[in-house]
Scaffold this motif. Structure first.
Motif, short mmCIF file in Angstrom:
data_model
loop_
_atom_site.label_atom_id
_atom_site.label_comp_id
_atom_site.label_asym_id
_atom_site.label_seq_id
_atom_site.Cartn_x
_atom_site.Cartn_y
_atom_site.Cartn_z
N VAL A 246 -13.82 -9.97 -12.83
CA VAL A 246 -15.11 -10.27 -13.48
C VAL A 246 -15.00 -10.29 -14.99
O VAL A 246 -15.92 -10.75 -15.68
CB VAL A 246 -16.19 -9.24 -13.05
CG1 VAL A 246 -16.43 -9.30 -11.55
CG2 VAL A 246 -15.82 -7.83 -13.49
N LYS B 115 -20.19 -15.98 -13.37
CA LYS B 115 -20.93 -15.76 -12.14
C LYS B 115 -20.95 -17.07 -11.34
O LYS B 115 -21.09 -18.15 -11.91
CB LYS B 115 -22.36 -15.33 -12.48
CG LYS B 115 -23.25 -15.08 -11.28
CD LYS B 115 -24.63 -14.64 -11.76
CE LYS B 115 -25.57 -14.41 -10.59
NZ LYS B 115 -26.91 -14.00 -11.07
N GLU C 163 -22.60 -20.86 -12.14
CA GLU C 163 -22.91 -20.96 -13.56
C GLU C 163 -21.92 -21.89 -14.23
O GLU C 163 -20.78 -22.05 -13.77
CB GLU C 163 -22.82 -19.59 -14.25
CG GLU C 163 -24.02 -18.71 -14.01
CD GLU C 163 -23.96 -17.44 -14.83
OE1 GLU C 163 -25.00 -16.80 -15.01
OE2 GLU C 163 -22.85 -17.08 -15.30
N TRP D 76 -20.11 -10.90 -6.43
CA TRP D 76 -19.79 -10.92 -7.85
C TRP D 76 -20.70 -9.96 -8.61
O TRP D 76 -20.25 -9.22 -9.49
CB TRP D 76 -19.95 -12.33 -8.40
CG TRP D 76 -19.52 -12.46 -9.84
CD1 TRP D 76 -18.30 -12.80 -10.32
CD2 TRP D 76 -20.34 -12.21 -10.99
NE1 TRP D 76 -18.30 -12.79 -11.68
CE2 TRP D 76 -19.53 -12.43 -12.13
CE3 TRP D 76 -21.67 -11.85 -11.17
CZ2 TRP D 76 -20.01 -12.28 -13.43
CZ3 TRP D 76 -22.15 -11.68 -12.46
CH2 TRP D 76 -21.33 -11.90 -13.58
N GLU D 77 -21.98 -9.98 -8.32
CA GLU D 77 -22.93 -9.10 -9.01
C GLU D 77 -22.61 -7.63 -8.75
O GLU D 77 -22.72 -6.79 -9.65
CB GLU D 77 -24.36 -9.41 -8.57
CG GLU D 77 -24.88 -10.75 -9.10
CD GLU D 77 -26.30 -11.03 -8.65
OE1 GLU D 77 -26.74 -10.39 -7.66
OE2 GLU D 77 -26.96 -11.89 -9.27
N ASN E 97 -19.50 -6.86 -10.76
CA ASN E 97 -19.85 -6.89 -12.18
C ASN E 97 -20.52 -5.59 -12.59
O ASN E 97 -20.24 -5.03 -13.65
CB ASN E 97 -20.76 -8.07 -12.47
CG ASN E 97 -21.17 -8.15 -13.94
OD1 ASN E 97 -20.35 -8.40 -14.81
ND2 ASN E 97 -22.45 -7.92 -14.21
N ASP E 98 -21.43 -5.09 -11.75
CA ASP E 98 -22.10 -3.82 -12.05
C ASP E 98 -21.10 -2.67 -12.09
O ASP E 98 -21.18 -1.78 -12.95
CB ASP E 98 -23.17 -3.54 -11.00
CG ASP E 98 -24.40 -4.43 -11.15
OD1 ASP E 98 -24.57 -4.99 -12.26
OD2 ASP E 98 -25.16 -4.57 -10.18
N THR F 213 -25.31 -8.04 -20.22
CA THR F 213 -25.53 -8.01 -18.77
C THR F 213 -24.31 -8.39 -17.94
O THR F 213 -24.39 -8.41 -16.71
CB THR F 213 -26.69 -8.94 -18.40
OG1 THR F 213 -26.38 -10.27 -18.86
CG2 THR F 213 -27.99 -8.48 -19.04
N THR F 214 -23.19 -8.73 -18.57
CA THR F 214 -21.98 -9.04 -17.80
C THR F 214 -20.79 -8.28 -18.39
O THR F 214 -20.71 -8.09 -19.61
CB THR F 214 -21.65 -10.55 -17.81
OG1 THR F 214 -21.29 -10.96 -19.12
CG2 THR F 214 -22.84 -11.36 -17.31
N ARG G 94 -17.82 -9.34 -18.54
CA ARG G 94 -16.98 -10.27 -19.31
C ARG G 94 -17.39 -10.30 -20.77
O ARG G 94 -16.56 -10.16 -21.67
CB ARG G 94 -17.07 -11.67 -18.70
CG ARG G 94 -16.18 -12.71 -19.37
CD ARG G 94 -16.37 -14.07 -18.72
NE ARG G 94 -17.71 -14.56 -18.91
CZ ARG G 94 -18.13 -15.24 -19.99
NH1 ARG G 94 -17.28 -15.52 -20.95
NH2 ARG G 94 -19.36 -15.65 -20.08
#
Length: 308
Positions: free
Chosen positions: A45, A50, A53, A118-119, A122-123, A145-146, A148
């Protein structure tokens, strides 16, 4: 219960493995943090968008990809039939830029995959990053919020070593001792790591190779030092630019191993000559027997004369 125990153990291991990011220790923090993310299988990630996107090159803010256009029959070659909305948008933007005489924009599209997975990953990655930064640094990435973008932001802020970190790396390199009675390879690798960090810190911090050689050679045990310094000083100073610390390490290790073999052979020879034979030496026993035999004969003759 087993799952809870595992999570607690994993968290404890993470806290003890990854140092807290303070700024000057970014290099170590980034290395440890990324290794931890890789061990958990979520490091991807840090460099992927995401799913669904797209991003224009040069922009840090990804945008949702437009929905795909309804399927249409395959169009003949050379036509635009069947083109997705994203490709059409890219083509339109390209035409606009070409008309303005500017370079064409480039788009990065995320690979297809599960958005939910992915979410979730990512969290997790963001949690790992936020847990091991100081409060002041955490405030700078709070609204990101990401993982990356969070990772790239920290790299931009602290990725270039400052004078304090350069000095610390130099001090650590100088404090490494090359052992006399143990393999020297690990110590040389450690010195190389610190000197490489200094060299890569900036355009004005590069350490000439001949100086790196002298730093390592100066730390060698006396018996190896004499051999290496005699060999190295035969070269021209300009020849060092074509050398590496790896080649010096090879010379040192080969010398150490050769001397270790000689010491082992010498020690074995000493052990063999030091073995003692059980009992008295053969020569001594023979002398003793001759002495006893001579004494018996003399005593027998004496008794004969006395009796006669």
């Amino acid at each position: 219960m087993a799952a809870i125990t595992f999570e607690m153990s994993s968290g404890s291991s993470f806290m003890s493995t990854v140092p807290e990011l303070t700024g000057p220790n970014y290099t170590l923090w980034a290395s440890k943090s990324k290794s931890w993310l890789q061990s958990q299988g979520i490091a991807y990630v840090l460099n992927t968008l995401k799913p669904e996107e797209i991003q224009i090159v040069g922009s840090t803010s990804p945008v949702p990809a437009p929905p795909a256009a309804p399927r249409t029959p395959a169009a003949p070659a050379g036509t635009t039939g069947g083109t997705t909305a994203a490709a059409a948008a890219a083509a339109a933007a390209t035409d606009d830029e070409s008309d303005a005489g500017s370079p064409s924009p480039h788009f990065i599209a995320a690979a297809s995959g599960s958005v939910a997975d992915w979410e979730k990953d990512n969290d997790k990655a963001m949690g790992v990053i936020k847990l091991r930064v100081t409060q002041a640094i955490g405030a700078k990435i709070e609204n990101i919020t990401t993982a990356r973008v969070m990772w790239d932001t920290l790299k931009d802020l602290y990725g270039t070593p400052g004078a304090a970190e350069v000095f610390q790396n130099f001090k650590r390199a100088m404090n490494v001792e090359i052992p006399r009675n143990a393999h020297p390879g690990a110590a040389i690798d450690l010195i190389k790591m610190y000197l490489t960090r200094i060299t890569n810190a900036g355009t004005n911090t590069e350490i000439p190779m001949y100086l790196q050689y002298m730093i390592v050679i100066n730390k060698l045990p006396p018996d190896i030092y004499a051999y290496i310094i005699a060999r190295i000083t035969q070269d021209d100073i300009d020849d060092f630019e074509n050398e590496t610390l790896d080649s010096l390490r090879t010379h040192v290790v080969n010398t150490w191993e050769a001397r270790s073999r000689k010491k082992a052979q010498s020690a074995n020879a000493t052990k063999i000559t030091a073995i003692k034979r059980k009992g008295k030496p053969p020569v001594f026993e023979e002398q003793q027997q001759r002495h006893k035999s001579g004494s018996s004969t003399w005593r027998g003759k004496g008794r004969g004369r006395g009796n006669w």
